[in-house]
Design a protein around this motif. Structure first.
Motif, PDB file in Angstrom:
ATOM      1  N   ARG A 180      -5.618   1.153   2.562  1.00 54.65           N
ATOM      2  CA  ARG A 180      -5.146   1.030   3.945  1.00 54.65           C
ATOM      3  C   ARG A 180      -5.192  -0.433   4.368  1.00 54.65           C
ATOM      4  NH1 ARG A 180      -1.884   4.223   4.111  1.00 54.65           N
ATOM      5  NH2 ARG A 180      -2.472   6.210   3.286  1.00 54.65           N
TER       6      ARG A 180
ATOM      7  N   SER B 228      -1.666   3.988  -3.033  1.00 52.12           N
ATOM      8  CA  SER B 228      -1.508   4.725  -1.771  1.00 52.12           C
ATOM      9  C   SER B 228      -2.836   5.075  -1.112  1.00 52.12           C
ATOM     10  CB  SER B 228      -0.694   6.003  -2.007  1.00 52.12           C
ATOM     11  OG  SER B 228      -1.393   6.858  -2.893  1.00 52.12           O
ATOM     12  N   SER B 229      -3.938   4.985  -1.841  1.00 53.64           N
ATOM     13  CA  SER B 229      -5.235   5.283  -1.228  1.00 53.64           C
ATOM     14  C   SER B 229      -5.743   4.117  -0.386  1.00 53.64           C
ATOM     15  CB  SER B 229      -6.264   5.602  -2.314  1.00 53.64           C
ATOM     16  OG  SER B 229      -6.464   4.474  -3.143  1.00 53.64           O
TER      17      SER B 229
ATOM     18  N   SER C   5      -9.286  -3.163   1.231  1.00 50.45           N
ATOM     19  CA  SER C   5      -7.966  -2.954   0.637  1.00 50.45           C
ATOM     20  C   SER C   5      -7.222  -4.270   0.486  1.00 50.45           C
ATOM     21  CB  SER C   5      -7.150  -1.994   1.496  1.00 50.45           C
ATOM     22  OG  SER C   5      -7.765  -0.729   1.540  1.00 50.45           O
TER      23      SER C   5
ATOM     24  N   THR D 273       0.824  -1.203   0.000  1.00 52.96           N
ATOM     25  CA  THR D 273       0.000   0.000   0.000  1.00 52.96           C
ATOM     26  C   THR D 273       0.859   1.254   0.000  1.00 52.96           C
ATOM     27  OG1 THR D 273      -0.155  -0.117   2.406  1.00 52.96           O
ATOM     28  CG2 THR D 273      -1.959  -1.086   1.144  1.00 52.96           C
TER      29      THR D 273
ATOM     30  N   LYS E 151       2.770   4.135  -5.158  1.00 49.59           N
ATOM     31  CA  LYS E 151       2.078   5.368  -5.529  1.00 49.59           C
ATOM     32  C   LYS E 151       0.646   5.123  -6.017  1.00 49.59           C
ATOM     33  CE  LYS E 151       3.722   9.652  -7.302  1.00 49.59           C
ATOM     34  NZ  LYS E 151       4.734  10.335  -8.080  1.00 49.59           N
ATOM     35  N   GLU E 152       0.464   4.124  -6.905  1.00 54.30           N
ATOM     36  CA  GLU E 152      -0.873   3.882  -7.451  1.00 54.30           C
ATOM     37  C   GLU E 152      -1.814   3.215  -6.450  1.00 54.30           C
ATOM     38  OE1 GLU E 152       1.903   0.592  -8.709  1.00 54.30           O
ATOM     39  OE2 GLU E 152       1.928   2.755  -8.948  1.00 54.30           O
TER      40      GLU E 152
END
Length: 120
Positions: free
Chosen positions: A68, A65-66, A73, A59, A62-63
């Protein structure tokens, strides 16, 4: 590396050692290991014969990173690792829960990888 560990951490490390006695990744069937923290998830696929990581997802990328460290997730991370393994023509792995209980986020990662077509 001497530090104080809580009882919970000691129990997880003991489970991890017990699991790793049996679980071993080869080139034909590498080991997929899940590591979680309070904020992030990490999944690696490892060939233990050569000692190399074949693919990884976290996580912190960069792609992703939203995302958690929760079940939703975890499922997305599982699908992403399945996609990366399919690109490398790997369809079967050995699942290493890394001492964590097979519940919640760890189970979501495994289910997401299975949905992506990985066999274990």
């Amino acid at each position: 590396m001497i530090r104080k560990l809580s009882d919970k951490q000691k129990k997880r490390l003991k489970r991890k050692i017990h699991i790793r006695k049996r679980v071993f990744g080869t080139a034909a069937r590498p080991r997929m290991t899940v590591t979680r923290s309070n904020c992030n998830l990490f999944v690696q696929v490892i060939d233990d014969d050569k000692g190399v990581t074949l693919a990884s997802v976290s996580t912190l990328e960069k792609e992703l990173s939203s995302l958690r460290a929760n079940k939703e997730s975890g499922s997305a991370i599982g699908k992403e690792i399945a996609k990366r393994l399919k690109e490398k023509n790997i369809s079967s792995v050995v699942f290493d829960r890394n001492g964590y209980l097979y519940h919640g986020v760890v189970k979501a990662v495994a289910d997401g990888a299975r949905e992506g077509g990985i066999i274990f």
